[in-house]
Design a protein around this motif. Structure first.
Motif, PDB file in Angstrom:
ATOM      1  N   ALA A  22      44.005  37.463  41.727  1.00 35.65           N
ATOM      2  CA  ALA A  22      43.855  37.572  43.179  1.00 35.65           C
ATOM      3  C   ALA A  22      42.608  36.860  43.683  1.00 35.65           C
ATOM      4  O   ALA A  22      42.591  36.312  44.785  1.00 35.65           O
ATOM      5  CB  ALA A  22      43.829  39.036  43.598  1.00 35.65           C
ATOM      6  N   GLY A  23      41.555  36.847  42.894  1.00 36.72           N
ATOM      7  CA  GLY A  23      40.322  36.207  43.343  1.00 36.72           C
ATOM      8  C   GLY A  23      40.143  34.785  42.861  1.00 36.72           C
ATOM      9  O   GLY A  23      39.056  34.233  42.945  1.00 36.72           O
ATOM     10  N   PRO A  39      39.672  31.028  42.671  1.00 35.60           N
ATOM     11  CA  PRO A  39      39.165  30.117  43.718  1.00 35.60           C
ATOM     12  C   PRO A  39      40.039  28.879  43.860  1.00 35.60           C
ATOM     13  O   PRO A  39      39.684  27.788  43.430  1.00 35.60           O
ATOM     14  CB  PRO A  39      37.772  29.751  43.208  1.00 35.60           C
ATOM     15  CG  PRO A  39      37.911  29.794  41.718  1.00 35.60           C
ATOM     16  CD  PRO A  39      38.873  30.932  41.426  1.00 35.60           C
ATOM     17  N   ARG A  92      41.599  26.475  49.404  1.00 34.03           N
ATOM     18  CA  ARG A  92      41.115  27.648  50.123  1.00 34.03           C
ATOM     19  C   ARG A  92      39.579  27.659  50.120  1.00 34.03           C
ATOM     20  O   ARG A  92      38.939  27.958  51.118  1.00 34.03           O
ATOM     21  CB  ARG A  92      41.665  28.916  49.455  1.00 34.03           C
ATOM     22  CG  ARG A  92      41.448  30.162  50.260  1.00 34.03           C
ATOM     23  CD  ARG A  92      42.412  31.260  49.851  1.00 34.03           C
ATOM     24  NE  ARG A  92      42.351  31.560  48.444  1.00 34.03           N
ATOM     25  CZ  ARG A  92      43.425  31.595  47.653  1.00 34.03           C
ATOM     26  NH1 ARG A  92      44.605  31.320  48.127  1.00 34.03           N
ATOM     27  NH2 ARG A  92      43.309  31.896  46.388  1.00 34.03           N
ATOM     28  N   SER A  93      38.986  27.292  48.998  1.00 33.03           N
ATOM     29  CA  SER A  93      37.535  27.312  48.898  1.00 33.03           C
ATOM     30  C   SER A  93      36.890  26.247  49.786  1.00 33.03           C
ATOM     31  O   SER A  93      35.799  26.423  50.279  1.00 33.03           O
ATOM     32  CB  SER A  93      37.111  27.094  47.442  1.00 33.03           C
ATOM     33  OG  SER A  93      35.729  27.075  47.321  1.00 33.03           O
ATOM     34  N   ALA A 103      36.668  30.000  36.402  1.00 31.75           N
ATOM     35  CA  ALA A 103      37.815  30.883  36.635  1.00 31.75           C
ATOM     36  C   ALA A 103      39.042  30.388  35.887  1.00 31.75           C
ATOM     37  O   ALA A 103      39.801  31.181  35.318  1.00 31.75           O
ATOM     38  CB  ALA A 103      38.108  30.980  38.132  1.00 31.75           C
ATOM     39  N   ARG A 122      48.175  40.063  40.296  1.00 26.40           N
ATOM     40  CA  ARG A 122      47.041  40.955  40.582  1.00 26.40           C
ATOM     41  C   ARG A 122      45.796  40.523  39.818  1.00 26.40           C
ATOM     42  O   ARG A 122      44.678  40.685  40.295  1.00 26.40           O
ATOM     43  CB  ARG A 122      47.409  42.399  40.222  1.00 26.40           C
ATOM     44  CG  ARG A 122      48.438  43.021  41.142  1.00 26.40           C
ATOM     45  CD  ARG A 122      48.611  44.491  40.821  1.00 26.40           C
ATOM     46  NE  ARG A 122      49.080  44.702  39.454  1.00 26.40           N
ATOM     47  CZ  ARG A 122      50.373  44.667  39.104  1.00 26.40           C
ATOM     48  NH1 ARG A 122      51.292  44.411  40.018  1.00 26.40           N
ATOM     49  NH2 ARG A 122      50.734  44.888  37.875  1.00 26.40           N
ATOM     50  N   GLN A 146      32.729  26.789  39.887  1.00 20.76           N
ATOM     51  CA  GLN A 146      33.359  28.098  40.015  1.00 20.76           C
ATOM     52  C   GLN A 146      34.819  28.032  39.593  1.00 20.76           C
ATOM     53  O   GLN A 146      35.319  28.905  38.871  1.00 20.76           O
ATOM     54  CB  GLN A 146      33.248  28.578  41.462  1.00 20.76           C
ATOM     55  CG  GLN A 146      33.871  29.950  41.709  1.00 20.76           C
ATOM     56  CD  GLN A 146      33.908  30.298  43.192  1.00 20.76           C
ATOM     57  OE1 GLN A 146      33.557  29.480  44.035  1.00 20.76           O
ATOM     58  NE2 GLN A 146      34.355  31.493  43.491  1.00 20.76           N
ATOM     59  N   THR A 176      49.414  30.267  41.578  1.00 15.46           N
ATOM     60  CA  THR A 176      48.578  31.097  42.447  1.00 15.46           C
ATOM     61  C   THR A 176      49.325  31.663  43.641  1.00 15.46           C
ATOM     62  O   THR A 176      48.750  32.403  44.435  1.00 15.46           O
ATOM     63  CB  THR A 176      47.380  30.277  42.954  1.00 15.46           C
ATOM     64  OG1 THR A 176      47.864  29.169  43.732  1.00 15.46           O
ATOM     65  CG2 THR A 176      46.550  29.763  41.798  1.00 15.46           C
TER      66      THR A 176
END
Length: 662
Positions: free
Chosen positions: A412-413, A415, A419-420, A253, A409, A249, A372
């Motif tokens: 924002a998503g 990965p 955090r993942s 990204a 913006r 993933q 990030t």
């Protein structure tokens, strides 16, 4: 003389605990080694003086294991599983010694072993921050009389569902001018000051992890001590993601964010002029020059190379980059850092340059950076930025050009790996990084953490107190010294008195000073409005050491700044009385600042403050009947009250005084 404290170590532990594969630093004197030992053992290690020393590990079942050290020899049989454990007597400081562990015809040997004081350094990124990225790194090392008796063991970043008995660590690092640059700057300054004062070897088990709240550092069972803590634990996620799946993933990204529309920009990164780009100084986080900005940016610089310097290739050193990068020379990709480093923003970039990429004349270095959050860009030391061509080194620090490609913006998503992996699960880091050392004798703990909990200050007092008491309980050492850093100043200075989460978090930190054998280093005066990682780690480490001398070594030392003793609210003024021996002054010789008072309405106004011996008198034309006082109560306050030794006063308030000041 080190303060002695009673401990019961290993007595209740099964032999199966606290061993792992023998570290690479061990010397085996057989061709088929089967002896393994605890991760804390290795060449150059420091063992705690004045305490019995447990040694455990694994060997062939049914054999006798003998451990020889400093004229002492102890034996243990292995059990059916091959586990064994012995206990060495307490030793005085000294060395170097040799430790030999023998089983049958097999020997494991550790050289250059010192006896001294061992400290555990924990927390988040400000404890992890290396000397190389701190203020005046060369001076910090050059002014150290002797580094050979200061040793560091670095614990790898990892998490676990249950307490572990094994852990991945670096080899014990004997410090010199080169290796010292990569260790914790705060812990180094602390260790240096203790070594100077006590004249004994100092070992540091370095186990912080950047960006972490306090919950993962607490034993999971400690959250059952109150309904509130139990509710906090219930909010925390567990490690549910499959790491391999996350990796795929992340890669997708990363490619998406960096490829579109950046392919268009790559074609415009040849030798200037570059239309629409602006100039920035490198190295430095771009927030320092252009304000907060997350996302993808290009940084470029042109370098002139003589034909005579061109050889078979070269190398490009850029220092650490926050967070990820793709780096090009003349449009050719020479290196990239995506997933891999746990904290990529601390990872120095050094990329080899294949023959044929560099050319005579102007060459363009273009670095595509994905940030990030927080700081962004090339943020190391100036001497880390260089292009090596043949035998010539070309400095790269100075003016670069920057152009933003995509904003926060758009990402924002994204990965982000930590955090993942849900690394902030309650207990996860304690289980993997602290529990393996629970029975390793230490002098105490130094701790720098809190930034990641600043949004929830109301919870922190109980969390912090529980962490300290649970660590002590596990070690059966209720008086284990625990020294910590109060949050430094950060963000833009407010024009008017305000109430902030950072101020309340500092108050929660100070509240644990009611616990025995705790000490706090105030850092209000060494913060940075633009950077959550202030570079002056030397002052912080020195203040921790002052507290340690008093708390851990029974050496009376002034480590507290001025502390208010009583408040007298009179008509039109407030008198704050400090201890009779308080030497009140300002750090900069200017008038006192940072005091605010309020009347019954609770609205605070700046106050004029005057020193009268051991008393400070506050007045304000807008507050006729003062009832409340605050000092240093802001994210980044003007707070210049100091005492003897130029030690700053901690922030305080009377509208909700912490227990240790009341």
């Amino acid at each position: 003389m080190l303060a002695t404290r009673s401990r019961v170590l290993y007595s209740a532990l099964p032999l199966a605990l606290h061993f792992l594969a023998c570290p690479a630093s061990a010397q085996h004197e057989s061709t088929h080694p089967s002896i393994s030992v605890h991760a804390a053992l290795g060449n150059g290690m420091v063992l705690q003086r004045g305490e019995t020393i447990p040694i455990s590990g694994h060997a062939k079942p049914g054999t006798q294991v003998r451990v020889s050290f400093a004229g002492t020899s102890v034996r243990s049989p292995t059990n059916q599983l091959g586990n064994w454990a012995v206990e060495l007597p307490a030793f005085e400081a000294g060395g170097p010694h040799v430790m030999r562990i023998e089983a049958d015809d097999e020997v494991v040997r550790f050289d250059d072993v010192l006896i001294g004081d061992v400290w555990l350094a924990g927390g988040q990124s400000n404890m992890e921050w290396p000397i190389s990225n701190s203020a005046e790194p060369g001076r910090a090392i050059a002014e150290s009389e002797d580094l050979s008796e200061i040793r560091f063991l670095r614990v790898s970043h990892t998490i676990a569902q249950e307490p572990k008995d094994s852990v991945s660590v670096s080899a014990w690092r004997r410090l010199d001018e080169q290796s010292a640059n990569q260790v914790s700057a705060v812990a180094f300054s602390f260790a240096r000051e203790i070594h100077r004062a006590k004249g004994v070897p100092i070992g540091v088990i370095q186990a912080p992890w950047g960006g972490t709240p306090i919950e993962p550092w607490m034993p999971r069972w400690s959250f059952d001590r109150s309904e509130r803590l139990h509710a906090i634990r219930a909010r925390a996620p567990w490690i549910s993601d499959n790491i391999e799946q996350w990796g795929k993933q992340f890669d997708r990204a990363f490619k998406d964010v960096m490829d579109r529309p950046s392919a268009e920009l790559r074609a415009r990164t040849g030798p200037g002029p570059r239309e629409g780009w602006r100039t920035v100084e490198v190295p430095a986080a771009w927030e320092r020059q252009i304000g907060p900005r997350d996302g993808v940016a290009w940084l470029a610089v042109d370098v002139d190379i003589d034909r005579a310097d061109l050889g078979l290739g070269g190398s490009l050193s850029l220092g650490p980059i926050d967070d990820f990068d793709r780096t090009y020379i003349n449009g050719v990709l020479v290196g990239t850092t995506g997933r891999g480093p746990v904290d990529p923003w601390l990872e120095p970039r050094v990329y080899k340059i294949k023959p044929g990429i560099l050319k005579a004349g102007m060459n363009t270095i273009a670095v595509q950076v994905l940030d990030t959050g927080g700081g962004g860009g090339l943020h190391g030391r100036s001497d880390e930025l260089r292009l090596t061509v043949g035998t010539r080194e070309i400095p790269l620090a100075g003016e670069w050009e920057i152009l933003f490609d995509r904003t926060g913006r758009d990402i924002a998503g994204f990965p982000y790996p930590t955090r993942s992996r849900n690394r902030n699960y309650a207990g996860g880091m304690y289980n993997a990084m602290i529990a393996p050392f629970d029975r390793v004798p230490i002098t105490g703990v130094i701790w720098y953490q809190g930034e990641s909990n600043a949004g929830r200050p109301g919870e922190y007092e109980e969390l912090f107190e529980t962490l300290i008491t649970s660590w002590r309980e596990i070690r059966d050492d209720p008086d284990m010294p625990f020294l910590f850093v109060q949050l430094a100043s950060f963000r833009k200075r407010a024009d008017l008195p305000t109430d902030t989460n950072w101020a309340r978090l500092r108050e929660a930190q100070a509240s644990v000073l009611d616990l025995p054998n705790t000490g706090m280093a105030v850092a209000l005066d060494v913060g940075d409005a633009d950077d959550i990682h202030p570079r002056d780690k030397r002052t912080v480490g020195t203040r921790l050491a002052l507290a340690a001398l008093d708390v851990a070594y029974d050496t009376p030392t002034r480590w507290r700044g001025p502390m208010p003793r009583t408040f007298r609210f009179l008509a039109g003024r407030v008198r704050i009385e400090f201890s009779d021996d308080a030497e009140l002054m300002t750090a900069d010789g200017a008038e006192l600042c940072g005091f605010a008072i309020a009347g019954a309405d609770g609205v605070f106004h700046w106050a004029e403050a005057v020193i009268e011996g051991s008393v400070i008198v506050l007045t304000s034309e807008t507050v006729a009947e003062p009832r409340y006082v605050r000092y240093g109560w802001a994210d980044n306050p003007c707070a210049n009250l100091v005492g003897a030794g130029n030690l700053p006063a901690p922030p305080f308030r009377t509208d909700a005084l912490p227990p240790n000041i009341r």
